[in-house]
Scaffold this motif. Structure first.
Motif, PDB file in Angstrom:
ATOM      1  N   ALA A  88       4.017-124.916  14.616  1.00  0.00           N
ATOM      2  CA  ALA A  88       5.100-125.807  14.227  1.00  0.00           C
ATOM      3  C   ALA A  88       5.467-125.574  12.766  1.00  0.00           C
ATOM      4  O   ALA A  88       4.629-125.149  11.961  1.00  0.00           O
ATOM      5  CB  ALA A  88       4.698-127.264  14.437  1.00  0.00           C
ATOM      6  N   ILE A  89       6.731-125.839  12.452  1.00  0.00           N
ATOM      7  CA  ILE A  89       7.227-125.814  11.081  1.00  0.00           C
ATOM      8  C   ILE A  89       7.876-127.173  10.811  1.00  0.00           C
ATOM      9  O   ILE A  89       8.794-127.578  11.530  1.00  0.00           O
ATOM     10  CB  ILE A  89       8.262-124.702  10.855  1.00  0.00           C
ATOM     11  CG1 ILE A  89       7.704-123.343  11.282  1.00  0.00           C
ATOM     12  CG2 ILE A  89       8.679-124.652   9.386  1.00  0.00           C
ATOM     13  CD1 ILE A  89       8.727-122.222  11.215  1.00  0.00           C
TER      14      ILE A  89
ATOM     15  N   LEU B 134       6.106-126.965   5.991  1.00  0.00           N
ATOM     16  CA  LEU B 134       4.686-126.947   6.312  1.00  0.00           C
ATOM     17  C   LEU B 134       4.498-126.202   7.627  1.00  0.00           C
ATOM     18  O   LEU B 134       5.107-126.555   8.641  1.00  0.00           O
ATOM     19  CB  LEU B 134       4.148-128.374   6.424  1.00  0.00           C
ATOM     20  CG  LEU B 134       4.423-129.300   5.232  1.00  0.00           C
ATOM     21  CD1 LEU B 134       3.912-130.707   5.519  1.00  0.00           C
ATOM     22  CD2 LEU B 134       3.795-128.742   3.961  1.00  0.00           C
ATOM     23  N   ILE B 135       3.658-125.189   7.627  1.00  0.00           N
ATOM     24  CA  ILE B 135       3.479-124.325   8.788  1.00  0.00           C
ATOM     25  C   ILE B 135       2.056-124.436   9.322  1.00  0.00           C
ATOM     26  O   ILE B 135       1.084-124.334   8.568  1.00  0.00           O
ATOM     27  CB  ILE B 135       3.757-122.854   8.424  1.00  0.00           C
ATOM     28  CG1 ILE B 135       5.192-122.689   7.923  1.00  0.00           C
ATOM     29  CG2 ILE B 135       3.515-121.937   9.620  1.00  0.00           C
ATOM     30  CD1 ILE B 135       5.482-121.306   7.389  1.00  0.00           C
TER      31      ILE B 135
ATOM     32  N   ARG C 221       2.263-123.358   3.276  1.00  0.00           N
ATOM     33  CA  ARG C 221       3.442-124.073   2.779  1.00  0.00           C
ATOM     34  C   ARG C 221       4.429-123.071   2.193  1.00  0.00           C
ATOM     35  O   ARG C 221       4.037-122.193   1.436  1.00  0.00           O
ATOM     36  CB  ARG C 221       3.048-125.076   1.705  1.00  0.00           C
ATOM     37  CG  ARG C 221       2.293-126.288   2.215  1.00  0.00           C
ATOM     38  CD  ARG C 221       1.735-127.096   1.071  1.00  0.00           C
ATOM     39  NE  ARG C 221       0.585-126.416   0.467  1.00  0.00           N
ATOM     40  CZ  ARG C 221       0.147-126.672  -0.768  1.00  0.00           C
ATOM     41  NH1 ARG C 221       0.784-127.520  -1.543  1.00  0.00           N
ATOM     42  NH2 ARG C 221      -0.917-126.032  -1.239  1.00  0.00           N
ATOM     43  N   ILE C 222       5.691-123.200   2.572  1.00  0.00           N
ATOM     44  CA  ILE C 222       6.763-122.413   1.980  1.00  0.00           C
ATOM     45  C   ILE C 222       7.649-123.362   1.178  1.00  0.00           C
ATOM     46  O   ILE C 222       8.201-124.317   1.728  1.00  0.00           O
ATOM     47  CB  ILE C 222       7.597-121.690   3.049  1.00  0.00           C
ATOM     48  CG1 ILE C 222       6.721-120.691   3.826  1.00  0.00           C
ATOM     49  CG2 ILE C 222       8.777-120.968   2.420  1.00  0.00           C
ATOM     50  CD1 ILE C 222       7.474-119.956   4.922  1.00  0.00           C
TER      51      ILE C 222
ATOM     52  N   VAL D 226       5.163-119.236  -1.490  1.00  0.00           N
ATOM     53  CA  VAL D 226       4.288-119.358  -0.334  1.00  0.00           C
ATOM     54  C   VAL D 226       2.874-119.657  -0.795  1.00  0.00           C
ATOM     55  O   VAL D 226       2.346-118.997  -1.690  1.00  0.00           O
ATOM     56  CB  VAL D 226       4.290-118.066   0.503  1.00  0.00           C
ATOM     57  CG1 VAL D 226       3.348-118.216   1.690  1.00  0.00           C
ATOM     58  CG2 VAL D 226       5.689-117.729   0.965  1.00  0.00           C
ATOM     59  N   GLU D 227       2.251-120.656  -0.193  1.00  0.00           N
ATOM     60  CA  GLU D 227       0.861-121.009  -0.485  1.00  0.00           C
ATOM     61  C   GLU D 227       0.114-121.138   0.836  1.00  0.00           C
ATOM     62  O   GLU D 227       0.482-121.955   1.688  1.00  0.00           O
ATOM     63  CB  GLU D 227       0.783-122.324  -1.257  1.00  0.00           C
ATOM     64  CG  GLU D 227      -0.627-122.771  -1.581  1.00  0.00           C
ATOM     65  CD  GLU D 227      -1.340-121.862  -2.580  1.00  0.00           C
ATOM     66  OE1 GLU D 227      -2.576-121.763  -2.522  1.00  0.00           O
ATOM     67  OE2 GLU D 227      -0.632-121.240  -3.408  1.00  0.00           O
ATOM     68  N   VAL D 228      -0.923-120.323   1.029  1.00  0.00           N
ATOM     69  CA  VAL D 228      -1.753-120.396   2.236  1.00  0.00           C
ATOM     70  C   VAL D 228      -2.871-121.393   1.979  1.00  0.00           C
ATOM     71  O   VAL D 228      -3.731-121.178   1.125  1.00  0.00           O
ATOM     72  CB  VAL D 228      -2.335-119.013   2.594  1.00  0.00           C
ATOM     73  CG1 VAL D 228      -3.267-119.131   3.810  1.00  0.00           C
ATOM     74  CG2 VAL D 228      -1.216-118.026   2.885  1.00  0.00           C
TER      75      VAL D 228
END
Length: 219
Positions: A86-87, A95-96, A145-146, A156-158
């Motif tokens: 989901a996004i 939020l991914i 998070r994009i 972009v943060e993983v």
């Protein structure tokens, strides 16, 4: 979501939607296929990916905007991948959450899909030392998070990533004092900071090796 412009392809299929009494979109359900086409993530994540076909099954709800994929399948040259996830958009942040499976792909294809900013120590190590073979039964779970900045800027943060895969008939070039290994069979697990290999078998010249391990930390 429109600012991401991730997918360029001609799609066909079925879309059902409901609207409010004021004409606003309340819900949308889709089942579409397409291809060939181009997947274009932000430039600093990875290069554009050309694919042969794509299939998407899911739904969209607004306020807050949320796209849910019950199935997203992509077939490209030498690789197929399946995704569920989901996004969700919160202000300027997407939020991914995703679960990904890759049944099989050549090891050398990994470098085309591995995000440049993820595992910045492990990525060049693998690129330098692993030369041939197959990745089998790859799985991964991801939370990221994009953030959409001004203009075309995208951050972009993983937050977390973990998974596993098997290596089959892989060749590993010389590692310091360790000679090259061929026909390597191994199982690997990984997370955001560590990549670990459990070696089942391999060949060093005329010698066979088995039951080894290798761990890369701080990746």
């Amino acid at each position: 979501f429109s600012r991401l412009k991730l997918l360029q392809s001609t799609l066909a299929g079925k879309i059902d939607f409901k609207s409010t009494t004021s004409g606003q979109l309340a819900y949308m359900k889709f089942h579409v296929t397409g291809g060939p086409g181009l997947f274009k993530p932000p430039k600093h994540i990875t290069s554009p990916i050309t694919f042969e076909s794509v299939k998407m099954v899911g739904d969209f709800t607004p306020n807050p905007d949320r796209i849910t994929f019950q199935k997203l399948s992509i077939t490209a040259d030498n690789i197929s991948a399946n995704l569920q996830g989901a996004i969700k958009r919160v202000k300027n942040t997407a939020l991914i959450t995703a679960s990904i499976t890759v049944p099989s792909m050549p090891v050398m294809e990994l470098y085309n899909y591995w995000p440049v900013s993820l595992g910045q120590n492990a990525r060049p190590w693998l690129l330098k030392h692993i030369r041939a073979g197959l990745i089998k039964n790859g799985t991964a779970k991801l939370r990221a998070r994009i953030t959409l900045g001004r203009g075309a800027r995208v951050g972009v943060e993983v937050d977390s990533i973990s998974g596993a895969f098997s290596l089959n008939k892989v060749s590993v070039s010389k590692l310091n004092t360790i000679p090259s290994i061929t026909n390597l069979s191994a199982k690997a697990t990984f997370n955001k900071t560590q990549l670990a290999f459990g070696i089942n078998s391999g060949e060093v010249g005329a010698l066979r090796v088995s039951n080894g391990s290798l761990k890369l930390s701080g990746i």
